[in-house]
Write a protein that holds these residues in place. Sequence first.
Motif, PDB file in Angstrom:
ATOM      1  N   ASP A 134      -8.163   9.200 -17.350  1.00  0.00           N
ATOM      2  CA  ASP A 134      -7.736   9.320 -15.955  1.00  0.00           C
ATOM      3  C   ASP A 134      -7.752   7.926 -15.332  1.00  0.00           C
ATOM      4  OD1 ASP A 134      -7.269   9.876 -13.322  1.00  0.00           O
ATOM      5  OD2 ASP A 134      -8.823  11.391 -13.115  1.00  0.00           O
ATOM      6  N   ARG A 135      -6.605   7.250 -15.382  1.00  0.00           N
ATOM      7  CA  ARG A 135      -6.529   5.863 -14.930  1.00  0.00           C
ATOM      8  C   ARG A 135      -6.884   5.717 -13.451  1.00  0.00           C
ATOM      9  NH1 ARG A 135      -3.384   2.871 -18.608  1.00  0.00           N
ATOM     10  NH2 ARG A 135      -2.792   1.378 -17.001  1.00  0.00           N
ATOM     11  N   ALA A 136      -6.613   6.743 -12.661  1.00  0.00           N
ATOM     12  CA  ALA A 136      -6.866   6.662 -11.221  1.00  0.00           C
ATOM     13  C   ALA A 136      -8.346   6.503 -10.919  1.00  0.00           C
ATOM     14  CB  ALA A 136      -6.324   7.908 -10.519  1.00  0.00           C
ATOM     15  N   ARG A 137      -9.215   6.973 -11.814  1.00  0.00           N
ATOM     16  CA  ARG A 137     -10.651   6.872 -11.571  1.00  0.00           C
ATOM     17  C   ARG A 137     -11.236   5.601 -12.165  1.00  0.00           C
ATOM     18  NH1 ARG A 137     -12.684  11.301  -9.312  1.00  0.00           N
ATOM     19  NH2 ARG A 137     -11.459  13.221  -9.385  1.00  0.00           N
ATOM     20  N   VAL A 157      -4.665  -3.866  -9.637  1.00  0.00           N
ATOM     21  CA  VAL A 157      -3.239  -3.573  -9.497  1.00  0.00           C
ATOM     22  C   VAL A 157      -2.595  -4.280  -8.310  1.00  0.00           C
ATOM     23  CG1 VAL A 157      -3.555  -1.307 -10.574  1.00  0.00           C
ATOM     24  CG2 VAL A 157      -3.576  -1.497  -8.090  1.00  0.00           C
ATOM     25  N   MET A 158      -3.386  -4.925  -7.469  1.00  0.00           N
ATOM     26  CA  MET A 158      -2.816  -5.549  -6.274  1.00  0.00           C
ATOM     27  C   MET A 158      -1.884  -6.695  -6.641  1.00  0.00           C
ATOM     28  SD  MET A 158      -6.073  -7.663  -4.778  1.00  0.00           S
ATOM     29  CE  MET A 158      -6.733  -9.103  -5.639  1.00  0.00           C
ATOM     30  N   LEU A 216       1.824   3.905  -7.958  1.00  0.00           N
ATOM     31  CA  LEU A 216       2.315   4.953  -8.857  1.00  0.00           C
ATOM     32  C   LEU A 216       2.583   4.415 -10.250  1.00  0.00           C
ATOM     33  CD1 LEU A 216       4.753   6.773  -6.401  1.00  0.00           C
ATOM     34  CD2 LEU A 216       2.455   7.487  -7.091  1.00  0.00           C
ATOM     35  N   ALA A 217       3.139   3.205 -10.316  1.00  0.00           N
ATOM     36  CA  ALA A 217       3.450   2.611 -11.624  1.00  0.00           C
ATOM     37  C   ALA A 217       2.184   2.313 -12.411  1.00  0.00           C
ATOM     38  CB  ALA A 217       4.268   1.343 -11.431  1.00  0.00           C
ATOM     39  N   ASP A 225       5.247  -1.751 -15.940  1.00  0.00           N
ATOM     40  CA  ASP A 225       5.283  -3.124 -15.453  1.00  0.00           C
ATOM     41  C   ASP A 225       6.104  -3.199 -14.171  1.00  0.00           C
ATOM     42  OD1 ASP A 225       5.206  -5.825 -15.118  1.00  0.00           O
ATOM     43  OD2 ASP A 225       6.577  -6.302 -16.773  1.00  0.00           O
ATOM     44  N   THR A 226       5.485  -3.775 -13.133  1.00  0.00           N
ATOM     45  CA  THR A 226       6.197  -3.896 -11.849  1.00  0.00           C
ATOM     46  C   THR A 226       6.373  -5.356 -11.447  1.00  0.00           C
ATOM     47  OG1 THR A 226       4.126  -3.795 -10.591  1.00  0.00           O
ATOM     48  CG2 THR A 226       5.245  -1.704 -11.043  1.00  0.00           C
TER      49      THR A 226
END
Length: 434
Positions: free
Chosen positions: A270-273, A280-281, A388-389, A395-396
């Motif tokens: 779970d990458r969000a945790r 990611v900034m 989201l990415a 890659d953004t």
Amino acid sequence: MTTTPPAVRAKNLYKVFGRRPREAVTRLESGASRTEASALGTAAVIDASFDVQPGEIFVVMGLSGSGKSTLIRMLNGLLEPTSGSVEVSGTSISDVPAKRLRDVRRQHVSMVFQHFALLPHRTVIDNVAYGLEVQGVAKAKRLAKAREVTEIVGLAGWEDKLPSELSGGMQQRVGLARALAAETDILLMDEAFSALDPLIRREMQEQLLELQAKLGKTIVFITHDLNEAMFLGDRIAVMRDGRIVQIGTPEDILTDPANDYVAQFVQDVDRARVLTASSVMEPARAVVQLTAGPRGALRTLRDLQTAALFVLGRDRRLLGWVRDRHVMRQVKSNDTDLEAIVTTEFAKVGPDAALVDLFELAVESPLPIAVVDDHDRLIGVIPRVTLLAALGNVDTTTSPIPVLEPVTRYSESELDATLATGETPVAATEGATR
């Protein structure tokens, strides 16, 4: 200058069970695989080296048979290494007399086991005080300490119960309390929560972090559960077939796996945790200094083709943001006070904020989420698309500058005219997003 030694140091540790363990180590040191050395013995741990710093939660993670439980038993001398050395608080525990090893354990190391290891005929309070009893602490003093720790782990009122009267989670709390009561610097936790139901397990993980924030222990935690490792660990060592294949922070392991094995291991995390705002900034480019005034802000809006800017005061302290049409109005009226149109309500977080806590902010905010340090200085931004990415590992780096939505589009000539005449141009496009 005196340097504090690591709480635990493992150096080139090998543990081989079998007939000719020393010969097996020699083969392994020359490059043989675990399988190739199997005729000489079973290599449980192969060339393991790492330092655990004071106050750190160091998680050793691997599947069954990877060698993690053997490794932790070498860290407190329950198993003697076939080769290599272990130091605890700067003191070697390899090849030392039994009395010296017992002293190191009593003073520095406590262990929490997977299956609780409680004495069934003793009450909760007596189980918690057992380690102090072994150390020879007077009864009144050890019981007072045991009651204090029992309350810390949430078992106040259960002191006189027997283990058989407790749930699994409560029994594990007794085991943790017993380790804490010993007042050692280091806790070794071998699959301590794996026998618990998922909900209770999560509660115990959260309580461990709460206790760690208060007590600042050094913890070596063994687990086969990747999500548990990611949740608890300051750093994680991933083991495979007796070897440590990667050591790093949860973010390091998730975003930069050392090999295909680790990459497959972490693919369902779970990458969000795990990921935080700082991981990611993006650099904050749509910014303007307060001293630039409305005309400076308008030039920046034009150059970046964006519709909003963050406004910075002295030392990059984030004051708020301004919208394009408000800047236009100030320029048109020849008002040089940019601060008068700064909006101070916006979403901002610290660099350690977990991504799971940012979704609601991202949905509700028309701006990218601002990431600020302890002094409110802007250190980065998180656009919604980047958030989201990141969860999909996309890659953004080629994405455009994030802007306010919806965007009012103005051509360069229109903005130049405003700067020259003070007249507000007619919008070319309304409601466009970018």
